[in-house]
Design a protein around this motif. Structure first.
Motif, PDB file in Angstrom:
ATOM      1  N   ARG A 178      -1.827 -24.125  -6.934  1.00 18.72           N
ATOM      2  CA  ARG A 178      -1.185 -22.827  -6.747  1.00 18.72           C
ATOM      3  C   ARG A 178      -0.482 -22.828  -5.406  1.00 18.72           C
ATOM      4  O   ARG A 178      -1.125 -22.930  -4.359  1.00 18.72           O
ATOM      5  CB  ARG A 178      -2.207 -21.696  -6.791  1.00 18.72           C
ATOM      6  CG  ARG A 178      -1.580 -20.309  -6.804  1.00 18.72           C
ATOM      7  CD  ARG A 178      -2.608 -19.258  -6.494  1.00 18.72           C
ATOM      8  NE  ARG A 178      -2.179 -17.915  -6.865  1.00 18.72           N
ATOM      9  CZ  ARG A 178      -2.704 -16.807  -6.340  1.00 18.72           C
ATOM     10  NH1 ARG A 178      -3.677 -16.887  -5.460  1.00 18.72           N
ATOM     11  NH2 ARG A 178      -2.268 -15.633  -6.742  1.00 18.72           N
ATOM     12  N   ASN A 218       0.158 -25.577 -13.752  1.00 16.17           N
ATOM     13  CA  ASN A 218      -0.889 -26.159 -14.595  1.00 16.17           C
ATOM     14  C   ASN A 218      -0.339 -27.366 -15.350  1.00 16.17           C
ATOM     15  O   ASN A 218       0.874 -27.563 -15.436  1.00 16.17           O
ATOM     16  CB  ASN A 218      -1.396 -25.120 -15.591  1.00 16.17           C
ATOM     17  CG  ASN A 218      -2.012 -23.910 -14.929  1.00 16.17           C
ATOM     18  OD1 ASN A 218      -2.604 -24.013 -13.852  1.00 16.17           O
ATOM     19  ND2 ASN A 218      -1.890 -22.755 -15.572  1.00 16.17           N
ATOM     20  N   SER A 219      -1.234 -28.163 -15.881  1.00 13.54           N
ATOM     21  CA  SER A 219      -0.851 -29.342 -16.676  1.00 13.54           C
ATOM     22  C   SER A 219       0.176 -30.188 -15.930  1.00 13.54           C
ATOM     23  O   SER A 219       1.206 -30.588 -16.485  1.00 13.54           O
ATOM     24  CB  SER A 219      -0.299 -28.915 -18.043  1.00 13.54           C
ATOM     25  OG  SER A 219      -1.241 -28.148 -18.758  1.00 13.54           O
ATOM     26  N   ARG A 279       4.077 -24.179 -18.468  1.00  8.25           N
ATOM     27  CA  ARG A 279       3.104 -24.824 -17.572  1.00  8.25           C
ATOM     28  C   ARG A 279       3.011 -24.116 -16.226  1.00  8.25           C
ATOM     29  O   ARG A 279       1.932 -24.058 -15.631  1.00  8.25           O
ATOM     30  CB  ARG A 279       3.484 -26.285 -17.341  1.00  8.25           C
ATOM     31  CG  ARG A 279       3.525 -27.118 -18.600  1.00  8.25           C
ATOM     32  CD  ARG A 279       3.718 -28.607 -18.270  1.00  8.25           C
ATOM     33  NE  ARG A 279       4.969 -28.882 -17.583  1.00  8.25           N
ATOM     34  CZ  ARG A 279       5.060 -29.477 -16.387  1.00  8.25           C
ATOM     35  NH1 ARG A 279       3.961 -29.847 -15.745  1.00  8.25           N
ATOM     36  NH2 ARG A 279       6.241 -29.701 -15.839  1.00  8.25           N
ATOM     37  N   GLN A 302       1.949 -20.782  -9.819  1.00 12.64           N
ATOM     38  CA  GLN A 302       0.784 -21.406 -10.427  1.00 12.64           C
ATOM     39  C   GLN A 302       1.272 -22.552 -11.294  1.00 12.64           C
ATOM     40  O   GLN A 302       2.077 -22.343 -12.212  1.00 12.64           O
ATOM     41  CB  GLN A 302       0.013 -20.397 -11.279  1.00 12.64           C
ATOM     42  CG  GLN A 302      -1.190 -20.982 -12.009  1.00 12.64           C
ATOM     43  CD  GLN A 302      -2.283 -21.435 -11.064  1.00 12.64           C
ATOM     44  OE1 GLN A 302      -2.629 -20.727 -10.123  1.00 12.64           O
ATOM     45  NE2 GLN A 302      -2.827 -22.620 -11.311  1.00 12.64           N
ATOM     46  N   SER A 346      -4.156 -28.754 -11.653  1.00  9.21           N
ATOM     47  CA  SER A 346      -3.450 -27.524 -11.304  1.00  9.21           C
ATOM     48  C   SER A 346      -3.359 -27.366  -9.789  1.00  9.21           C
ATOM     49  O   SER A 346      -4.221 -27.857  -9.050  1.00  9.21           O
ATOM     50  CB  SER A 346      -4.186 -26.308 -11.883  1.00  9.21           C
ATOM     51  OG  SER A 346      -4.229 -26.344 -13.287  1.00  9.21           O
TER      52      SER A 346
END
Length: 121
Positions: A19, A84-85, A67, A82, A17
């Motif tokens: 950000r 993720n994955s 995601r 953000q 991840s």
């Protein structure tokens, strides 16, 4: 005038991840929709996500839906992404932009310099 500065990019392994943040200067930040775009080497700039001035309307590209999450804090003049994955195909230079709530990059009025995201397999 709105000036935009992205941060938070880096190198991450697949599945990880990151950000991203985009800090804006100017009193009119809250009046703009904000978008995130990305551009990989040899490819066209593509839409990632956008959020309207209040945060009440959000649009995602199909490739990142589920995601990535876009959000904004008008008190801090900042928009976030953000991620993720993460997948290797997410590798690109990520830009934030201020303008209308659309997916077409050429409709946006102001752009940051970009932050590099590299996802290793």
């Amino acid at each position: 005038q709105v000036q935009l500065v992205e941060s938070g990019g880096g190198l991450v392994q697949a599945g990880g991840s990151l950000r991203l943040s985009c800090a804006a200067s100017g009193r009119t930040f809250s009046s703009y929709a904000m978008g995130w775009f990305r551009q990989a080497p040899g490819k066209e700039r593509e839409f990632v996500a956008a959020i309207n001035w209040s945060g009440g309307r959000i649009v995602y590209a199909d490739s990142v839906k589920g995601r990535f999450t876009i959000s904004r804090d008008n008190a801090k003049n900042t928009v976030y992404l953000q991620m993720n994955s993460l997948k290797p195909e997410d590798t690109a230079l990520y830009y934030c932009a201020a303008g209308p709530l659309v997916t077409m990059f050429n409709a946006y009025d102001y752009w940051g310099q970009g932050t590099q995201v590299t996802v290793s397999s």
